[in-house]
Enzyme design. Structure first.
Site, PDB file in Angstrom:
ATOM      1  N   ARG A   1       0.812  -1.231   0.000  1.00  0.00           N
ATOM      2  CA  ARG A   1       0.000   0.000   0.000  1.00  0.00           C
ATOM      3  C   ARG A   1       0.843   1.278   0.000  1.00  0.00           C
ATOM      4  NH1 ARG A   1      -2.748  -3.499  -1.154  1.00  0.00           N
ATOM      5  NH2 ARG A   1      -4.765  -4.147  -0.333  1.00  0.00           N
TER       6      ARG A   1
ATOM      7  N   CYS B   1     -10.832  -0.559   2.771  1.00  0.00           N
ATOM      8  CA  CYS B   1     -10.301  -0.990   4.061  1.00  0.00           C
ATOM      9  C   CYS B   1      -9.771   0.205   4.835  1.00  0.00           C
ATOM     10  CB  CYS B   1      -9.208  -2.034   3.865  1.00  0.00           C
ATOM     11  SG  CYS B   1      -9.896  -3.626   3.382  1.00  0.00           S
TER      12      CYS B   1
ATOM     13  N   GLU C   1      -5.087   2.768   6.875  1.00  0.00           N
ATOM     14  CA  GLU C   1      -4.739   2.723   5.449  1.00  0.00           C
ATOM     15  C   GLU C   1      -5.311   3.952   4.739  1.00  0.00           C
ATOM     16  OE1 GLU C   1      -5.426  -0.913   3.021  1.00  0.00           O
ATOM     17  OE2 GLU C   1      -6.386   0.411   1.571  1.00  0.00           O
TER      18      GLU C   1
HETATM   19  N1  EPU Z   1     -11.977 -12.273   7.948  1.00  0.00           N
HETATM   20  C1  EPU Z   1     -12.771 -12.451   9.043  1.00  0.00           C
HETATM   21  N2  EPU Z   1     -13.661 -11.478   9.370  1.00  0.00           N
HETATM   22  C2  EPU Z   1     -13.777 -10.324   8.648  1.00  0.00           C
HETATM   23  C3  EPU Z   1     -12.957 -10.146   7.523  1.00  0.00           C
HETATM   24  C4  EPU Z   1     -12.064 -11.137   7.196  1.00  0.00           C
HETATM   25  O1  EPU Z   1     -12.698 -13.454   9.732  1.00  0.00           O
HETATM   26  O2  EPU Z   1     -14.598  -9.485   9.022  1.00  0.00           O
HETATM   27  C5  EPU Z   1     -11.047 -13.353   7.577  1.00  0.00           C
HETATM   28  C6  EPU Z   1     -11.461 -14.002   6.265  1.00  0.00           C
HETATM   29  O3  EPU Z   1     -12.402 -15.007   6.484  1.00  0.00           O
HETATM   30  C7  EPU Z   1     -10.154 -14.528   5.733  1.00  0.00           C
HETATM   31  C8  EPU Z   1      -9.131 -13.521   6.247  1.00  0.00           C
HETATM   32  O4  EPU Z   1      -9.761 -12.823   7.323  1.00  0.00           O
HETATM   33  O5  EPU Z   1      -9.852 -15.775   6.312  1.00  0.00           O
HETATM   34  C9  EPU Z   1      -8.697 -12.552   5.150  1.00  0.00           C
HETATM   35  O6  EPU Z   1      -9.839 -11.839   4.687  1.00  0.00           O
HETATM   36  P1  EPU Z   1      -9.968 -11.278   3.196  1.00  0.00           P
HETATM   37  O7  EPU Z   1      -9.700 -12.362   2.221  1.00  0.00           O
HETATM   38  O8  EPU Z   1     -11.251 -10.554   3.108  1.00  0.00           O
HETATM   39  O9  EPU Z   1      -8.768 -10.322   3.039  1.00  0.00           O
HETATM   40  P2  EPU Z   1      -8.272  -9.126   3.906  1.00  0.00           P
HETATM   41  O10 EPU Z   1      -6.872  -9.442   4.336  1.00  0.00           O
HETATM   42  O11 EPU Z   1      -9.221  -8.803   5.012  1.00  0.00           O
HETATM   43  C10 EPU Z   1      -7.210  -7.828   1.937  1.00  0.00           C
HETATM   44  C11 EPU Z   1      -7.085  -6.385   1.542  1.00  0.00           C
HETATM   45  C12 EPU Z   1      -8.272  -5.952   0.711  1.00  0.00           C
HETATM   46  C13 EPU Z   1      -8.403  -6.861  -0.489  1.00  0.00           C
HETATM   47  C14 EPU Z   1      -8.596  -8.283   0.018  1.00  0.00           C
HETATM   48  C15 EPU Z   1      -8.735  -9.295  -1.083  1.00  0.00           C
HETATM   49  C16 EPU Z   1      -5.974  -4.897   3.108  1.00  0.00           C
HETATM   50  C17 EPU Z   1      -6.117  -4.018   4.304  1.00  0.00           C
HETATM   51  N3  EPU Z   1      -7.072  -5.546   2.728  1.00  0.00           N
HETATM   52  O12 EPU Z   1      -8.267  -7.930   2.887  1.00  0.00           O
HETATM   53  O13 EPU Z   1      -7.981  -4.633   0.261  1.00  0.00           O
HETATM   54  O14 EPU Z   1      -9.506  -6.470  -1.291  1.00  0.00           O
HETATM   55  O15 EPU Z   1      -7.443  -8.645   0.808  1.00  0.00           O
HETATM   56  O16 EPU Z   1      -7.517  -9.563  -1.666  1.00  0.00           O
HETATM   57  O17 EPU Z   1      -4.900  -4.981   2.529  1.00  0.00           O
HETATM   58  C18 EPU Z   1      -8.176  -2.291   0.693  1.00  0.00           C
HETATM   59  O18 EPU Z   1      -6.950  -2.259   0.738  1.00  0.00           O
HETATM   60  O19 EPU Z   1      -8.879  -1.237   0.773  1.00  0.00           O
HETATM   61  C19 EPU Z   1      -8.827  -3.573   0.583  1.00  0.00           C
HETATM   62  C20 EPU Z   1     -10.133  -3.704   0.716  1.00  0.00           C
END
Ligand code: EPU
Length: 311
Positions: free
Chosen positions: A188, A237, A307
């Site tokens: 990021r 996010c 972020e």
């Molecule tokens: N999870 C939970 N509860 C929640 C959200 C997530 O238990 O409320 C668990 C999911 O079940 C999964 C793990 O956490 O096992 C990861 O979740 P997810 O795949 O949604 O990915 P993330 O790490 O929460 C990141 C990026 C997103 C991007 C997604 C998909 C960041 C801060 N977030 O989210 O980016 O779209 O991966 O690749 O880097 C952004 O940067 O604005 C953003 C939305």
């Protein structure tokens, strides 16, 4: 001050809309934000240059925004000139290329994309023409400039992966072209020179069939729809993921889903999205960020970092 600014803009060679005392709540995805003294939408780089030089001469502060999607603007608004690059929105194919490799030949294509092009529009362009490489980014709101500035990423793909180079303008209106190798990317983040504006980028994609590219995009969009509150008023996010974990997961585990201050609510679909349920204020948003931070810290010992950009 407003009259002085109006006079300055009447004299300035500038193509594009100029709005005075314009509430930024109408220009951010969160629908939050007080007025900008001036909000301008330059339609070409010379107009952008003229505003930057004038602002420097007059000692007026400048803020650059793209589509306002990763942004929290305070209710007190912005003193200075806010420049939206939304009108710099050209996409052009500059170089289809065929390369022979041991495994056969692959065809790549270089696109010239201006900073204000919405990622959504770029993704559609790649779908129509069968250019593969950024399908994972489908559904990320915002402009290409914003995506580069933040090194936006999703499903294991980051915008840096397809970048060949960018053009930036400094506050004196000087344009510099930077090859990818001259830039450092992080999670990021991107090391663009301070006080410069991303004008455009060249990105390299692989030629593929429109059907396949469309299929991949549909898959990633579907995943996103199932896990993120797409279509709600959010800024994406709110916190960065700490190394090796997900901020959303930590927020969820700390029991913060559904927490609400005023009209800002932690999404019950994904804990790292805060939704504006109506008339949310920046104050409510920041209070909710602090409350969530404290709960996550208490629950897991981890201090999350924002972020989103707060101006
Ligand atoms: N999870 C939970 N509860 C929640 C959200 C997530 O238990 O409320 C668990 C999911 O079940 C999964 C793990 O956490 O096992 C990861 O979740 P997810 O795949 O949604 O990915 P993330 O790490 O929460 C990141 C990026 C997103 C991007 C997604 C998909 C960041 C801060 N977030 O989210 O980016 O779209 O991966 O690749 O880097 C952004 O940067 O604005 C953003 C939305």
């Amino acid at each position: 001050m407003e009259n002085v600014l109006k006079e300055i803009f009447e004299e300035l060679p500038f193509r594009g809309e100029v709005k005075f005392n314009e509430p930024l709540s109408g220009h951010t995805s969160l629908r939050i934000g007080g007025p900008a003294q001036v909000l301008v939408f330059p339609e070409d780089v010379v107009s952008l240059k003229n505003v930057l030089i004038m602002a420097k001469e007059q000692g007026i502060q400048v803020f650059i925004i793209g589509a306002g999607t990763n942004l929290l603007v305070r209710d007190s608004g912005i003193k200075g000139i806010v420049i939206s690059l939304k009108e710099l929105r050209k996409i052009a194919v500059i170089q289809p290329q065929r390369r022979k490799t041991l495994l056969g030949s692959t065809e790549s294509v270089t696109l010239f994309v201006e900073a204000g092009v919405p990622l959504r529009e770029l993704i559609n362009f790649t779908k129509e023409n069968g250019y593969s490489g950024i399908e994972e980014l489908a559904g990320i709101p915002g402009t290409l400039g914003g995506a580069i500035y933040m090194n936006a990423g999703s499903f294991g793909r980051e915008i840096k992966d397809v970048l060949a180079g960018i053009a930036v303008m400094n506050m004196d209106g000087k344009i510099t072209v930077l090859e990818k190798g001259e830039l450092k990317f992080s999670y990021r983040g991107c090391s663009i020179p301070e006080d410069s504006v991303i004008l455009s980028a060249n990105i390299v994609l692989k030629k593929d069939s429109p059907q396949d590219v469309g299929k991949h995009i549909k898959g990633f969009l579907g995943k996103r729809m199932n896990t993120q509150p797409v279509g709600e008023h959010s800024a994406g996010c709110v916190f960065k993921n700490p190394e090796g974990d997900s901020a959303g997961r930590l927020i969820d585990m700390a029991g913060c889903k559904g927490m609400r201050i005023g009209d800002v609510e932690v999404s019950s679909l994904h804990g790292n999205f805060f939704i504006n349920r109506g008339r949310a204020t920046s104050e409510d948003f920041i209070k909710l960020m602090e409350a969530v931070l404290a709960k996550v810290k208490e629950h897991s010992g981890i201090a999350l970092e924002p972020e989103i950009r707060i101006i």
